[in-house]
Scaffold this motif. Structure first.
Motif, PDB file in Angstrom:
ATOM      1  N   THR A   1     -65.465 -13.733  -7.902  1.00  0.00           N
ATOM      2  CA  THR A   1     -66.793 -14.048  -8.896  1.00  0.00           C
ATOM      3  C   THR A   1     -66.283 -14.150 -10.064  1.00  0.00           C
ATOM      4  N   ALA A   2     -65.937 -12.868 -11.058  1.00  0.00           N
ATOM      5  CA  ALA A   2     -65.269 -12.919 -12.513  1.00  0.00           C
ATOM      6  C   ALA A   2     -64.185 -14.121 -13.167  1.00  0.00           C
ATOM      7  N   GLY A   3     -63.565 -15.050 -11.677  1.00  0.00           N
ATOM      8  CA  GLY A   3     -63.280 -16.149 -12.265  1.00  0.00           C
ATOM      9  C   GLY A   3     -61.911 -15.906 -11.901  1.00  0.00           C
ATOM     10  N   PHE A   4     -61.297 -15.129 -11.292  1.00  0.00           N
ATOM     11  CA  PHE A   4     -59.671 -14.537 -11.079  1.00  0.00           C
ATOM     12  C   PHE A   4     -59.344 -15.315  -9.727  1.00  0.00           C
ATOM     13  N   ASP A   5     -58.976 -16.986  -9.223  1.00  0.00           N
ATOM     14  CA  ASP A   5     -58.488 -17.485  -7.890  1.00  0.00           C
ATOM     15  C   ASP A   5     -57.679 -16.928  -7.071  1.00  0.00           C
ATOM     16  N   GLY A   6     -57.180 -16.151  -8.320  1.00  0.00           N
ATOM     17  CA  GLY A   6     -55.374 -15.866  -7.931  1.00  0.00           C
ATOM     18  C   GLY A   6     -54.958 -13.765  -8.053  1.00  0.00           C
ATOM     19  N   GLU A   7     -53.993 -13.792  -6.873  1.00  0.00           N
ATOM     20  CA  GLU A   7     -53.903 -12.023  -7.157  1.00  0.00           C
ATOM     21  C   GLU A   7     -52.716 -12.158  -6.861  1.00  0.00           C
ATOM     22  N   ILE A   8     -52.059 -11.059  -7.825  1.00  0.00           N
ATOM     23  CA  ILE A   8     -50.743 -10.722  -7.837  1.00  0.00           C
ATOM     24  C   ILE A   8     -51.286  -9.007  -6.529  1.00  0.00           C
ATOM     25  N   SER A   9     -50.198  -9.299  -5.025  1.00  0.00           N
ATOM     26  CA  SER A   9     -50.975  -8.355  -4.773  1.00  0.00           C
ATOM     27  C   SER A   9     -50.027  -6.930  -4.335  1.00  0.00           C
ATOM     28  N   ALA A  10     -48.291  -7.561  -4.462  1.00  0.00           N
ATOM     29  CA  ALA A  10     -47.619  -6.733  -4.605  1.00  0.00           C
ATOM     30  C   ALA A  10     -46.847  -6.796  -6.022  1.00  0.00           C
ATOM     31  N   LEU A  11     -45.878  -5.459  -6.601  1.00  0.00           N
ATOM     32  CA  LEU A  11     -45.094  -5.885  -7.258  1.00  0.00           C
ATOM     33  C   LEU A  11     -44.307  -5.079  -7.218  1.00  0.00           C
ATOM     34  N   TYR A  12     -43.350  -4.261  -6.256  1.00  0.00           N
ATOM     35  CA  TYR A  12     -42.374  -2.803  -6.258  1.00  0.00           C
ATOM     36  C   TYR A  12     -40.836  -3.874  -6.915  1.00  0.00           C
ATOM     37  N   LEU A  13     -40.798  -2.865  -7.193  1.00  0.00           N
ATOM     38  CA  LEU A  13     -38.842  -2.422  -7.749  1.00  0.00           C
ATOM     39  C   LEU A  13     -38.641  -1.108  -7.678  1.00  0.00           C
ATOM     40  N   ARG A  14     -37.145  -1.298  -7.218  1.00  0.00           N
ATOM     41  CA  ARG A  14     -36.023  -0.122  -7.261  1.00  0.00           C
ATOM     42  C   ARG A  14     -36.225   0.903  -8.871  1.00  0.00           C
ATOM     43  N   GLN A  15     -36.241   2.123  -8.322  1.00  0.00           N
ATOM     44  CA  GLN A  15     -36.301   2.770  -9.647  1.00  0.00           C
ATOM     45  C   GLN A  15     -34.948   1.940 -10.673  1.00  0.00           C
ATOM     46  N   ASP A  16     -33.939   2.381  -9.723  1.00  0.00           N
ATOM     47  CA  ASP A  16     -32.814   1.975 -10.715  1.00  0.00           C
ATOM     48  C   ASP A  16     -32.776   1.003 -11.153  1.00  0.00           C
ATOM     49  N   HIS A  17     -33.328  -0.344 -11.299  1.00  0.00           N
ATOM     50  CA  HIS A  17     -33.264  -1.294 -10.877  1.00  0.00           C
ATOM     51  C   HIS A  17     -35.011  -2.155 -11.750  1.00  0.00           C
ATOM     52  N   GLN A  18     -34.974  -1.115 -12.465  1.00  0.00           N
ATOM     53  CA  GLN A  18     -36.456  -1.477 -13.455  1.00  0.00           C
ATOM     54  C   GLN A  18     -35.917  -1.749 -14.983  1.00  0.00           C
ATOM     55  N   ARG A  19     -36.561  -1.889 -15.399  1.00  0.00           N
ATOM     56  CA  ARG A  19     -36.457  -2.232 -16.950  1.00  0.00           C
ATOM     57  C   ARG A  19     -35.777  -2.915 -17.240  1.00  0.00           C
ATOM     58  N   ARG A  20     -34.756  -3.611 -16.637  1.00  0.00           N
ATOM     59  CA  ARG A  20     -33.919  -4.536 -16.617  1.00  0.00           C
ATOM     60  C   ARG A  20     -33.804  -6.086 -15.999  1.00  0.00           C
ATOM     61  N   GLY A  21     -35.650  -6.185 -16.414  1.00  0.00           N
ATOM     62  CA  GLY A  21     -35.653  -7.901 -16.230  1.00  0.00           C
ATOM     63  C   GLY A  21     -36.110  -8.328 -15.061  1.00  0.00           C
ATOM     64  N   LEU A  22     -35.820  -7.568 -13.970  1.00  0.00           N
ATOM     65  CA  LEU A  22     -36.448  -8.282 -12.955  1.00  0.00           C
ATOM     66  C   LEU A  22     -37.847  -8.661 -12.498  1.00  0.00           C
ATOM     67  N   GLY A  23     -38.595  -7.149 -13.089  1.00  0.00           N
ATOM     68  CA  GLY A  23     -40.008  -7.252 -12.717  1.00  0.00           C
ATOM     69  C   GLY A  23     -40.559  -8.937 -13.617  1.00  0.00           C
ATOM     70  N   ARG A  24     -40.607  -8.990 -14.757  1.00  0.00           N
ATOM     71  CA  ARG A  24     -40.766  -9.947 -15.859  1.00  0.00           C
ATOM     72  C   ARG A  24     -39.940 -11.255 -14.838  1.00  0.00           C
ATOM     73  N   ARG A  25     -39.126 -10.920 -14.387  1.00  0.00           N
ATOM     74  CA  ARG A  25     -38.647 -12.146 -13.731  1.00  0.00           C
ATOM     75  C   ARG A  25     -39.284 -12.434 -12.044  1.00  0.00           C
ATOM     76  N   LEU A  26     -39.429 -11.804 -11.614  1.00  0.00           N
ATOM     77  CA  LEU A  26     -40.833 -11.604 -10.232  1.00  0.00           C
ATOM     78  C   LEU A  26     -42.200 -12.300 -11.016  1.00  0.00           C
ATOM     79  N   MET A  27     -42.720 -11.164 -12.188  1.00  0.00           N
ATOM     80  CA  MET A  27     -44.414 -12.090 -12.261  1.00  0.00           C
ATOM     81  C   MET A  27     -43.617 -13.471 -12.644  1.00  0.00           C
TER      82      MET A  27
END
Length: 144
Positions: free
Chosen positions: A29-55
């Motif tokens: 109703t607020a105008g958001f037609d899409g949803e990011i329902s999950a984003l999970y990374l193993r801790q040893d793969h965080q802060r390496r650009g993978l999260g940004r690539r998945l987003m």
């Protein structure tokens, strides 16, 4: 329809992302037609650009399906994830208490009113992981 992407390295799963049409009536109703329902990374793969690539993949996937906005729910106490979404231009667009477990959990919704801005915020990411795409709906799962 739901789109799921898995990130693999050396044959092992290191990340997962899923997105689709908005399921939350208030955010829809607020105008958001899409949803990011999950984003999970193993801790040893965080802060390496993978999260940004998945987003970036999720933003592009949603736009390819004709959606122009998106939101994601995150636990209020998850400071790292909240900072990540804020760096990508997400703005707080909702708050809720999830009473479904033994302890009520406070959540915050971040939203992007223009998914092309999310794509731009993630455009400088290198490709150091093998990403495998799977598109699924409630009846059929087919690799693409």
């Amino acid at each position: 329809m739901v789109a799921v992407l898995v990130a693999e390295e050396g044959g092992g799963l290191v990340g997962l992302a899923s997105c689709g049409s908005q399921r939350d009536a208030t955010l829809r109703t607020a105008g958001f037609d899409g949803e990011i329902s999950a984003l999970y990374l193993r801790q040893d793969h965080q802060r390496r650009g993978l999260g940004r690539r998945l987003m970036r993949w999720m933003g592009t996937t949603l736009m390819d399906r004709g959606l122009s906005t998106a939101s994601v729910w995150v636990l209020r106490e998850n400071v790292g994830a909240r900072a990540f979404y804020e760096r990508l231009g997400g703005e707080i667009v909702g708050e809720a208490i999830d009473p479904s477990g033994d302890v009520a959990l406070a959540e915050v919704a971040y939203g992007w009113r223009d998914l092309s801005r999310l794509a731009k915020a993630t455009s400088s990411v290198s490709a150091d992981h093998s990403l495998t795409t799977h598109v699924a709906n409630p009846r059929i799962a087919t690799p693409t």
